[in-house]
Design a protein around this motif. Structure first.
Motif, PDB file in Angstrom:
ATOM      1  N   LYS A  62       0.844  -1.205   0.000  1.00 36.76           N
ATOM      2  CA  LYS A  62       0.000   0.000   0.000  1.00 36.76           C
ATOM      3  C   LYS A  62       0.878   1.254   0.000  1.00 36.76           C
ATOM      4  CE  LYS A  62      -1.976  -1.890   3.583  1.00 36.76           C
ATOM      5  NZ  LYS A  62      -2.814  -2.281   4.733  1.00 36.76           N
ATOM      6  N   VAL A  63       1.233   1.708  -1.206  1.00 40.00           N
ATOM      7  CA  VAL A  63       2.104   2.873  -1.347  1.00 40.00           C
ATOM      8  C   VAL A  63       1.492   3.849  -2.347  1.00 40.00           C
ATOM      9  CG1 VAL A  63       4.456   3.697  -1.728  1.00 40.00           C
ATOM     10  CG2 VAL A  63       4.078   1.320  -1.030  1.00 40.00           C
ATOM     11  N   LYS A  64       1.434   5.113  -1.950  1.00 35.82           N
ATOM     12  CA  LYS A  64       0.930   6.176  -2.823  1.00 35.82           C
ATOM     13  C   LYS A  64       2.002   7.248  -2.981  1.00 35.82           C
ATOM     14  CE  LYS A  64      -3.966   5.870  -1.463  1.00 35.82           C
ATOM     15  NZ  LYS A  64      -5.159   6.695  -1.169  1.00 35.82           N
ATOM     16  N   LEU A  65       1.851   8.057  -4.019  1.00 37.07           N
ATOM     17  CA  LEU A  65       2.731   9.196  -4.238  1.00 37.07           C
ATOM     18  C   LEU A  65       1.902  10.481  -4.231  1.00 37.07           C
ATOM     19  CD1 LEU A  65       5.593  10.262  -5.067  1.00 37.07           C
ATOM     20  CD2 LEU A  65       4.870   9.990  -7.430  1.00 37.07           C
ATOM     21  N   TYR A  66       2.345  11.442  -3.443  1.00 38.69           N
ATOM     22  CA  TYR A  66       1.733  12.776  -3.427  1.00 38.69           C
ATOM     23  C   TYR A  66       2.539  13.621  -4.410  1.00 38.69           C
ATOM     24  CZ  TYR A  66       0.507  17.407  -1.386  1.00 38.69           C
ATOM     25  OH  TYR A  66       0.114  18.712  -1.166  1.00 38.69           O
ATOM     26  N   VAL A  67       2.029  13.742  -5.626  1.00 39.94           N
ATOM     27  CA  VAL A  67       2.794  14.392  -6.696  1.00 39.94           C
ATOM     28  C   VAL A  67       3.062  15.865  -6.379  1.00 39.94           C
ATOM     29  CG1 VAL A  67       2.868  14.942  -9.153  1.00 39.94           C
ATOM     30  CG2 VAL A  67       1.903  12.767  -8.402  1.00 39.94           C
ATOM     31  N   GLY A  68       2.076  16.548  -5.810  1.00 38.44           N
ATOM     32  CA  GLY A  68       2.278  17.952  -5.460  1.00 38.44           C
ATOM     33  C   GLY A  68       3.376  18.146  -4.427  1.00 38.44           C
ATOM     34  N   SER A  69       3.442  17.206  -3.490  1.00 39.40           N
ATOM     35  CA  SER A  69       4.482  17.146  -2.459  1.00 39.40           C
ATOM     36  C   SER A  69       4.581  18.433  -1.632  1.00 39.40           C
ATOM     37  CB  SER A  69       5.821  16.753  -3.080  1.00 39.40           C
ATOM     38  OG  SER A  69       5.879  15.350  -3.265  1.00 39.40           O
ATOM     39  N   TYR A  70       5.724  18.622  -0.978  1.00 41.44           N
ATOM     40  CA  TYR A  70       5.891  19.723  -0.024  1.00 41.44           C
ATOM     41  C   TYR A  70       5.651  21.084  -0.667  1.00 41.44           C
ATOM     42  CZ  TYR A  70       8.038  22.444   3.758  1.00 41.44           C
ATOM     43  OH  TYR A  70       8.274  23.342   4.776  1.00 41.44           O
ATOM     44  N   SER A  71       6.087  21.255  -1.933  1.00 40.30           N
ATOM     45  CA  SER A  71       5.925  22.549  -2.601  1.00 40.30           C
ATOM     46  C   SER A  71       4.461  22.890  -2.837  1.00 40.30           C
ATOM     47  CB  SER A  71       6.692  22.571  -3.931  1.00 40.30           C
ATOM     48  OG  SER A  71       6.300  21.490  -4.760  1.00 40.30           O
ATOM     49  N   ASP A  72       3.595  21.883  -2.911  1.00 41.53           N
ATOM     50  CA  ASP A  72       2.155  22.115  -3.007  1.00 41.53           C
ATOM     51  C   ASP A  72       1.557  22.315  -1.618  1.00 41.53           C
ATOM     52  OD1 ASP A  72      -0.554  22.023  -4.216  1.00 41.53           O
ATOM     53  OD2 ASP A  72      -0.689  20.088  -3.174  1.00 41.53           O
ATOM     54  N   TRP A  73       1.964  21.494  -0.660  1.00 34.72           N
ATOM     55  CA  TRP A  73       1.421  21.560   0.701  1.00 34.72           C
ATOM     56  C   TRP A  73       1.558  22.962   1.296  1.00 34.72           C
ATOM     57  CZ3 TRP A  73      -1.304  18.555   4.046  1.00 34.72           C
ATOM     58  CH2 TRP A  73      -1.291  18.917   5.390  1.00 34.72           C
ATOM     59  N   ILE A  74       2.730  23.574   1.148  1.00 38.93           N
ATOM     60  CA  ILE A  74       2.999  24.848   1.831  1.00 38.93           C
ATOM     61  C   ILE A  74       2.183  26.006   1.268  1.00 38.93           C
ATOM     62  CG2 ILE A  74       5.304  24.202   2.598  1.00 38.93           C
ATOM     63  CD1 ILE A  74       6.448  25.851   0.270  1.00 38.93           C
ATOM     64  N   THR A  75       1.539  25.805   0.113  1.00 35.02           N
ATOM     65  CA  THR A  75       0.668  26.871  -0.421  1.00 35.02           C
ATOM     66  C   THR A  75      -0.646  26.954   0.351  1.00 35.02           C
ATOM     67  OG1 THR A  75      -0.416  25.425  -2.051  1.00 35.02           O
ATOM     68  CG2 THR A  75       1.622  26.547  -2.738  1.00 35.02           C
ATOM     69  N   GLN A  76      -0.948  25.924   1.155  1.00 32.75           N
ATOM     70  CA  GLN A  76      -2.243  25.878   1.837  1.00 32.75           C
ATOM     71  C   GLN A  76      -2.166  25.657   3.344  1.00 32.75           C
ATOM     72  OE1 GLN A  76      -5.252  26.291   0.201  1.00 32.75           O
ATOM     73  NE2 GLN A  76      -4.092  26.692  -1.680  1.00 32.75           N
ATOM     74  N   TYR A  77      -1.136  24.919   3.799  1.00 35.26           N
ATOM     75  CA  TYR A  77      -1.171  24.449   5.175  1.00 35.26           C
ATOM     76  C   TYR A  77       0.151  24.681   5.901  1.00 35.26           C
ATOM     77  CZ  TYR A  77      -5.292  22.008   3.421  1.00 35.26           C
ATOM     78  OH  TYR A  77      -6.493  21.745   2.845  1.00 35.26           O
ATOM     79  N   PRO A  78       0.096  24.719   7.231  1.00 35.56           N
ATOM     80  CA  PRO A  78       1.321  24.921   8.026  1.00 35.56           C
ATOM     81  C   PRO A  78       2.196  23.674   8.050  1.00 35.56           C
ATOM     82  CG  PRO A  78      -0.575  24.613   9.476  1.00 35.56           C
ATOM     83  CD  PRO A  78      -1.124  24.692   8.083  1.00 35.56           C
ATOM     84  N   VAL A  79       3.415  23.860   8.529  1.00 33.88           N
ATOM     85  CA  VAL A  79       4.396  22.772   8.561  1.00 33.88           C
ATOM     86  C   VAL A  79       4.928  22.584   9.968  1.00 33.88           C
ATOM     87  CG1 VAL A  79       5.063  23.273   6.180  1.00 33.88           C
ATOM     88  CG2 VAL A  79       6.378  24.280   8.062  1.00 33.88           C
ATOM     89  N   GLU A  80       5.688  21.525  10.143  1.00 35.16           N
ATOM     90  CA  GLU A  80       6.374  21.250  11.408  1.00 35.16           C
ATOM     91  C   GLU A  80       7.882  21.357  11.185  1.00 35.16           C
ATOM     92  OE1 GLU A  80       3.675  18.032  13.925  1.00 35.16           O
ATOM     93  OE2 GLU A  80       5.409  17.328  12.812  1.00 35.16           O
ATOM     94  N   LYS A  81       8.604  21.655  12.252  1.00 33.81           N
ATOM     95  CA  LYS A  81      10.054  21.543  12.258  1.00 33.81           C
ATOM     96  C   LYS A  81      10.458  20.650  13.412  1.00 33.81           C
ATOM     97  CE  LYS A  81      10.948  26.128  10.296  1.00 33.81           C
ATOM     98  NZ  LYS A  81      11.737  27.372  10.430  1.00 33.81           N
ATOM     99  N   SER A  82      11.563  19.959  13.240  1.00 37.56           N
ATOM    100  CA  SER A  82      12.014  19.106  14.341  1.00 37.56           C
ATOM    101  C   SER A  82      13.514  18.934  14.251  1.00 37.56           C
ATOM    102  CB  SER A  82      11.342  17.713  14.268  1.00 37.56           C
ATOM    103  OG  SER A  82      11.649  17.068  13.064  1.00 37.56           O
TER     104      SER A  82
END
Length: 270
Positions: free
Chosen positions: A250-270
């Motif tokens: 069960k493996v999927k690919l998020y094609v938009g990835s991080y560069s798409d995510w940050i246009t809409q939602y916050p991120v974490e740092k660790s």
């Protein structure tokens, strides 16, 4: 295990459709130039940004083309569902894996990544030419495999606690938000784990799956639903391919990835 990558030596006596995906993120014309200078006989060229992405979209740095566009691409190059599609790049690069995922998404049942890069193929004596092949246009009824594609909303659901694992293929400094050379925001998608795609390869080829399996299994379990992503959706593709090579179901690919995510939602740092 072992259904994704094959050595060209295992393929020479079988009828295959060669695909050349050489590319350079530093020089976007380099791949086509290399192809024109010489390629495997009968190979068609698929360009990361002209064919395997739709650079007019804003959903990440290398957005997925529309299904109609992808179908036209496959048909214009004369691909059939029965073809054994065999893909190479310079070796140890993510471009062939991007094409591999895209052919799998379109439902092609026989898709192989070549373990050797182009120069190694030449050394093996694979026939090369500067002549571009010509194929009769086909008409396809594509059976899209939505089970390997992840939307931004699905990623958000996993990030917020729905079942599944987000697996970030970037380097540890980028994942932790310590260093971000490309994107405007540093960090990672909340709840993600990290597995740097670069550890999958040595020099110009990908490692055998048994060499990397201990590191993979230290981060993710075969029973988990895994969504891989990276910065732009390209370098996550080798991680997708290696997980499939290792038998992860069960493996999927998020094609938009991080560069798409940050246009809409916050991120974490660790």
């Amino acid at each position: 295990m072992g259904t994704v990558w094959k050595s060209a030596k295992e393929l020479v006596n079988s009828p295959i459709r060669w695909v050349d995906t050489r590319f350079s993120l530093q020089d976007r014309l380099a791949g086509r130039k290399l192809y024109n200078q010489g390629h495997v006989k009968d190979a068609v060229y698929l360009d990361l940004e002209k064919d395997l992405s739709d650079m007019t979209k804003t959903t990440g740095r290398h957005p997925l083309p529309d299904k109609e566009t992808m179908q036209e691409l496959f048909e214009s190059h004369g691909f059939e569902y029965g073809d054994h599609i065999t893909i190479y790049d310079q070796g140890g690069m993510p471009f062939a894996a991007r094409a591999y995922w895209l052919f799998c998404y379109a439902g092609f049942p026989h898709v192989t990544l070549v373990r050797e890069g182009y120069e190694e193929l030449v050394e093996l004596g694979i026939e090369v030419t500067t002549d571009a092949p010509s194929y009769t246009k086909t008409s396809l009824t594509l059976q899209w495999n939505e089970d390997i594609f992840s939307t931004r909303q699905q990623v958000k659901n996993v990030s917020e606690g729905k079942p599944g694992v987000l697996l970030d293929a970037r380097s540890a400094p980028r994942f932790k938000g310590e260093h971000e050379p490309i994107d405007s925001v540093a960090g990672h998608i909340p709840s993600a784990r990290n597995l740097d795609w670069e550890f999958l390869k040595v020099e110009n080829r990908f490692k055998e799956v048994l060499e990397v399996l201990p590191e993979i299994e230290a981060v993710v379990d075969k029973n988990e639903e895994i969504t891989v992503y990276c910065g732009s959706g390209v370098t996550a593709a080798p991680l997708y391919a290696m997980l499939k090579e290792a038998g992860f179901p069960k493996v999927k690919l998020y094609v938009g990835s991080y560069s798409d995510w940050i246009t809409q939602y916050p991120v974490e740092k660790s």
